[in-house]
Design a protein around this motif. Structure first.
Motif, PDB file in Angstrom:
ATOM      1  N   GLU A  31     -16.288   1.458   4.801  1.00 46.29           N
ATOM      2  CA  GLU A  31     -17.537   1.710   4.092  1.00 46.29           C
ATOM      3  C   GLU A  31     -17.440   1.847   2.560  1.00 46.29           C
ATOM      4  O   GLU A  31     -18.071   1.481   1.749  1.00 46.29           O
ATOM      5  N   GLN A  34     -13.296  -0.595   1.049  1.00 56.24           N
ATOM      6  CA  GLN A  34     -13.194  -1.741   1.019  1.00 56.24           C
ATOM      7  C   GLN A  34     -14.115  -2.541  -0.009  1.00 56.24           C
ATOM      8  O   GLN A  34     -13.810  -3.419  -0.783  1.00 56.24           O
ATOM      9  N   PRO A  35     -15.574  -2.110  -0.459  1.00 53.55           N
ATOM     10  CA  PRO A  35     -16.128  -2.722  -1.636  1.00 53.55           C
ATOM     11  C   PRO A  35     -15.657  -2.455  -2.973  1.00 53.55           C
ATOM     12  O   PRO A  35     -15.733  -3.374  -3.765  1.00 53.55           O
ATOM     13  N   ARG A  36     -14.729  -1.533  -3.166  1.00 53.76           N
ATOM     14  CA  ARG A  36     -14.266  -1.032  -4.569  1.00 53.76           C
ATOM     15  C   ARG A  36     -12.815  -1.800  -4.509  1.00 53.76           C
ATOM     16  O   ARG A  36     -12.771  -2.161  -5.779  1.00 53.76           O
TER      17      ARG A  36
END
Length: 195
Positions: A31, A34-36
């Motif tokens: 959460e 991963q996005p960064r």
């Protein structure tokens, strides 16, 4: 109770379920990381799976050898690639590294404390197989302490308090080489090959 915990880890070898307590860590990686940074997230997942695998193997070995067994890993083994006329001819082991990170507050006035039983086991391994084994201790990202296992005098002593109380090998400051991390690309070939 202990045998139940060990049996659970043994069973974990056959199913891809995280070790209890690590599910939150995996969720954080998915959460938040991963996005960064997808590359870092994948590397963290791999490291966590490796950690789980070591826990599970440790449990298997404790059940297989209930009266005692020591298991330690060696962090990295360096192999030189051998070529002749630009063609690959093989590899030759140069040495191995045990890597540690320590904060400055864990240092002793007389030297660097490291796990005593592991140190004894690594000395025996290096001596038995003739493979140079080096300790590389990153001290709070400021300096790196380097030494060859078996080439320094150590003092074994029970140190620390509470859960950290254990047998330590204390390596004297005057017998280690303290280098800046930026000097490692030059220092490591000197250690491994004398150049």
């Amino acid at each position: 109770m202990r045998k139940q915990v060990l049996a659970r880890h043994v069973h974990n070898f056959s199913r891809p379920k995280p070790v209890r307590g690590l599910a939150k860590v995996f969720r954080f990686v998915d959460e938040e990381v991963q996005p960064r940074d997808p590359y870092l997230a994948e590397e963290l997942r791999r490291q966590l799976r490796d950690f789980e695998n070591r826990l599970n193997l440790s449990a298997v070995m404790k059940l297989a050898y209930p009266h005692g067994l020591l298991m330690y890993d060696i962090d990295s083994v360096a192999f030189k690639i051998l070529t002749q006329n630009g063609q690959f001819r093989g590899i030759r082991p140069l040495g191995a590294f045990e890597l540690k990170w320590k904060s400055e507050r864990t240092m002793e006035e007389e030297g660097i404390p490291v796990n005593g039983m592991q140190y004894r086991a690594l000395e025996l391994f290096s001596e038995s197989y003739g493979l140079p084994l080096f300790y590389m201790v990153n001290i709070a990202w400021k300096k790196v302490a380097l030494w060859r296992i078996g080439s320094v005098g150590v003092r074994y002593a029970k140190l620390k308090e509470g859960l950290a109380r254990d047998l330590y090998a204390v390596v004297p400051w005057e017998q280690v080489e303290l280098v800046n991390p930026s000097a490692l690309p030059k220092k490591i070939p000197e250690m491994l090959e004398g150049r």
